[in-house]
Design a protein around this motif. Structure first.
Motif: not given
Length: 86
Positions: A21, A26, A45
């Motif tokens: 992430m 993200f 993502r």
């Protein structure tokens, strides 16, 4: 779904997902860049979003957990499923 949860519920799995992430940005906004770079970042993502969707993880809870450095909290919560109407 359960396989994804078992893998990412471990401390190692949580560390890997948190790293993915962060690496993919993200939970951040992509600054203006060229189209190829933007497409690459959005692809990264998308992979994370697919993992989270497969595990039924809500993004709001995950963002809160990441800020509090407790990804395990978000991964172990399961939203209540609505019964199928029919």
């Amino acid at each position: 779904r359960d396989l994804y949860r078992r893998v990412f519920a471990t401390p190692d799995g949580q560390a890997v997902l948190a790293d993915m992430m962060m690496t993919a940005g993200f939970l951040s906004v992509t600054p203006p860049v060229d189209a190829q770079t933007m497409a690459y970042r959005e692809g990264a993502r998308w992979v994370i979003a697919e993992i989270l969707q497969t595990m039924d993880v809500e993004r709001a809870g995950l963002a809160r957990a990441v800020m509090m450095d407790d990804v395990s909290e978000a991964l172990n919560e399961r939203p209540e499923r609505q019964p199928d109407a029919g």
